[in-house]
Write a protein that holds these residues in place. Structure first.
Motif, PDB file in Angstrom:
ATOM      1  N   ARG A 148       0.813  -1.215   0.000  1.00 33.74           N
ATOM      2  CA  ARG A 148       0.000   0.000   0.000  1.00 33.74           C
ATOM      3  C   ARG A 148       0.852   1.273   0.000  1.00 33.74           C
ATOM      4  N   GLN A 149       2.155   1.104   0.087  1.00 34.31           N
ATOM      5  CA  GLN A 149       3.052   2.266   0.069  1.00 34.31           C
ATOM      6  C   GLN A 149       2.974   2.925  -1.308  1.00 34.31           C
ATOM      7  N   ASN A 150       2.834   4.248  -1.336  1.00 34.73           N
ATOM      8  CA  ASN A 150       2.709   4.926  -2.628  1.00 34.73           C
ATOM      9  C   ASN A 150       4.083   5.292  -3.207  1.00 34.73           C
ATOM     10  N   GLU A 151       4.062   5.913  -4.370  1.00 36.39           N
ATOM     11  CA  GLU A 151       5.302   6.274  -5.066  1.00 36.39           C
ATOM     12  C   GLU A 151       6.148   7.257  -4.279  1.00 36.39           C
ATOM     13  N   GLN A 152       5.504   8.118  -3.497  1.00 38.09           N
ATOM     14  CA  GLN A 152       6.248   9.094  -2.694  1.00 38.09           C
ATOM     15  C   GLN A 152       6.963   8.421  -1.524  1.00 38.09           C
ATOM     16  N   GLY A 153       6.488   7.238  -1.116  1.00 37.39           N
ATOM     17  CA  GLY A 153       7.143   6.506  -0.041  1.00 37.39           C
ATOM     18  C   GLY A 153       6.351   6.432   1.249  1.00 37.39           C
ATOM     19  N   TYR A 154       5.159   7.030   1.282  1.00 36.37           N
ATOM     20  CA  TYR A 154       4.342   6.942   2.495  1.00 36.37           C
ATOM     21  C   TYR A 154       3.115   6.070   2.251  1.00 36.37           C
ATOM     22  N   PHE A 155       2.380   5.808   3.313  1.00 41.92           N
ATOM     23  CA  PHE A 155       1.185   4.977   3.272  1.00 41.92           C
ATOM     24  C   PHE A 155      -0.018   5.906   3.407  1.00 41.92           C
ATOM     25  N   PRO A 156      -0.707   6.173   2.294  1.00 42.43           N
ATOM     26  CA  PRO A 156      -1.767   7.179   2.332  1.00 42.43           C
ATOM     27  C   PRO A 156      -3.007   6.719   3.087  1.00 42.43           C
ATOM     28  N   THR A 157      -3.667   7.688   3.706  1.00 38.59           N
ATOM     29  CA  THR A 157      -5.001   7.489   4.245  1.00 38.59           C
ATOM     30  C   THR A 157      -5.937   7.880   3.110  1.00 38.59           C
ATOM     31  N   LEU A 158      -6.668   6.925   2.587  1.00 41.16           N
ATOM     32  CA  LEU A 158      -7.392   7.132   1.337  1.00 41.16           C
ATOM     33  C   LEU A 158      -8.598   8.057   1.426  1.00 41.16           C
ATOM     34  N   PRO A 159      -9.491   7.911   2.395  1.00 42.28           N
ATOM     35  CA  PRO A 159     -10.660   8.802   2.382  1.00 42.28           C
ATOM     36  C   PRO A 159     -10.293  10.228   2.757  1.00 42.28           C
ATOM     37  N   GLU A 160     -11.043  11.162   2.210  1.00 36.97           N
ATOM     38  CA  GLU A 160     -10.832  12.559   2.566  1.00 36.97           C
ATOM     39  C   GLU A 160     -11.353  12.819   3.971  1.00 36.97           C
ATOM     40  N   SER A 161     -10.627  13.612   4.714  1.00 39.32           N
ATOM     41  CA  SER A 161     -11.061  14.056   6.032  1.00 39.32           C
ATOM     42  C   SER A 161     -11.707  15.426   5.869  1.00 39.32           C
ATOM     43  N   THR A 162     -12.956  15.528   6.278  1.00 31.35           N
ATOM     44  CA  THR A 162     -13.650  16.816   6.191  1.00 31.35           C
ATOM     45  C   THR A 162     -12.898  17.878   6.980  1.00 31.35           C
ATOM     46  N   TRP A 163     -12.426  17.504   8.149  1.00 31.82           N
ATOM     47  CA  TRP A 163     -11.685  18.431   9.009  1.00 31.82           C
ATOM     48  C   TRP A 163     -10.406  18.907   8.320  1.00 31.82           C
ATOM     49  N   LEU A 164      -9.560  17.974   7.829  1.00 32.01           N
ATOM     50  CA  LEU A 164      -8.293  18.369   7.205  1.00 32.01           C
ATOM     51  C   LEU A 164      -8.528  19.138   5.912  1.00 32.01           C
ATOM     52  N   SER A 165      -9.533  18.727   5.158  1.00 32.81           N
ATOM     53  CA  SER A 165      -9.846  19.427   3.918  1.00 32.81           C
ATOM     54  C   SER A 165     -10.338  20.846   4.205  1.00 32.81           C
ATOM     55  N   GLY A 166     -11.218  20.976   5.184  1.00 33.33           N
ATOM     56  CA  GLY A 166     -11.773  22.288   5.503  1.00 33.33           C
ATOM     57  C   GLY A 166     -10.774  23.233   6.135  1.00 33.33           C
ATOM     58  N   ASP A 167      -9.974  22.735   7.090  1.00 37.18           N
ATOM     59  CA  ASP A 167      -9.040  23.612   7.814  1.00 37.18           C
ATOM     60  C   ASP A 167      -7.733  23.862   7.070  1.00 37.18           C
ATOM     61  N   TYR A 168      -7.264  22.858   6.325  1.00 36.44           N
ATOM     62  CA  TYR A 168      -5.920  22.973   5.733  1.00 36.44           C
ATOM     63  C   TYR A 168      -5.867  22.751   4.218  1.00 36.44           C
ATOM     64  N   GLY A 169      -6.973  22.337   3.604  1.00 36.47           N
ATOM     65  CA  GLY A 169      -6.959  22.056   2.172  1.00 36.47           C
ATOM     66  C   GLY A 169      -6.318  20.724   1.817  1.00 36.47           C
ATOM     67  N   VAL A 170      -6.169  19.836   2.794  1.00 37.66           N
ATOM     68  CA  VAL A 170      -5.555  18.521   2.561  1.00 37.66           C
ATOM     69  C   VAL A 170      -6.616  17.567   2.017  1.00 37.66           C
ATOM     70  N   GLY A 171      -6.342  16.985   0.851  1.00 38.31           N
ATOM     71  CA  GLY A 171      -7.305  16.118   0.193  1.00 38.31           C
ATOM     72  C   GLY A 171      -7.136  14.642   0.526  1.00 38.31           C
ATOM     73  N   ALA A 172      -7.914  13.828  -0.163  1.00 41.21           N
ATOM     74  CA  ALA A 172      -7.881  12.372   0.018  1.00 41.21           C
ATOM     75  C   ALA A 172      -6.499  11.821  -0.331  1.00 41.21           C
ATOM     76  N   GLY A 173      -6.177  10.678   0.247  1.00 39.84           N
ATOM     77  CA  GLY A 173      -4.866  10.075   0.012  1.00 39.84           C
ATOM     78  C   GLY A 173      -3.772  10.805   0.759  1.00 39.84           C
ATOM     79  N   PHE A 174      -4.122  11.358   1.917  1.00 41.51           N
ATOM     80  CA  PHE A 174      -3.194  12.222   2.634  1.00 41.51           C
ATOM     81  C   PHE A 174      -2.184  11.442   3.470  1.00 41.51           C
ATOM     82  N   TYR A 175      -1.119  12.129   3.822  1.00 39.81           N
ATOM     83  CA  TYR A 175      -0.079  11.604   4.695  1.00 39.81           C
ATOM     84  C   TYR A 175      -0.418  11.987   6.125  1.00 39.81           C
TER      85      TYR A 175
END
Length: 189
Positions: free
Chosen positions: A33-60
């Motif tokens: 499940r490790q991605n090309e960047q080298g981390y293990f993404p959290t696939l679903p979008e977090s409403t909190w992270l998206s709303g507060d920081y603009g972090v989308g789905a597949g986040f670190y």
């Protein structure tokens, strides 16, 4: 939650043959499940992270990755499989670069590494001391196991930042302060 089931299997590898066999198979699935960047993404979008920081789905997520990479290290030490070492090396490459470019500098030169980002990069988020201390502890474990003094130096830099924020954590979040105090005592034993 899959990763935490793996932890249970790894904990039983010395006592149960089925756990030993399943532990390797389950960690192999997780390593894939490790991605090309080298981390293990959290696939679903977090409403909190998206709303507060603009972090989308597949986040670190530093904490999830720290826990999973500790399990990969345990699996590598248990099984000695090159694919686990390769996943560790890819993550170390990612994390050292991430920490160098995604941190805030404390008054004594420590780094508070930001907790989250996504593949687009550049989202300045917050640093939780529980994440920070877990990352430092993982870096020390990796350094000891893999013979990487550069990881000890990075762990020291993270620990220095946590020490700089010790009083702040105590005043604002007593539970995190207790966790940090226990960690600092363990590191200095």
């Amino acid at each position: 939650t899959d990763a935490y089931l793996c932890r249970s299997m790894l904990a039983l590898t010395g006592y149960d043959r089925l756990a030993y066999d399943l532990g390797a198979a389950m960690m192999d699935v997780m390593a894939k499940r490790q991605n090309e960047q080298g981390y293990f993404p959290t696939l679903p979008e977090s409403t909190w992270l998206s709303g507060d920081y603009g972090v989308g789905a597949g986040f670190y997520d530093t904490r999830f990755n720290t826990d999973l990479v500790q399990m990969l290290l345990d699996a590598y030490e248990c099984y000695g499989l090159p694919r686990f070492r390769a996943a560790l090396d890819r993550y170390i490459d990612f994390y050292t670069g991430y920490a160098a470019s995604h941190h805030s500098v404390t008054s004594s030169g420590g780094w508070l590494v930001w907790d989250y980002d996504d593949a687009s990069g550049g989202h300045r988020t917050h640093t939780s001391l529980n994440h920070q201390l877990s990352e430092a502890l993982l870096l020390f474990h990796l350094a000891d196991s893999l013979g990487r003094s550069d990881l000890t130096e990075l762990g020291d830099r993270l620990l220095l930042a946590a020490r700089n924020n010790f009083l702040y954590a105590f005043v604002n979040t007593p539970f995190i302060m207790l966790f940090g105090l226990i960690f600092v005592v363990m590191v200095n034993l």
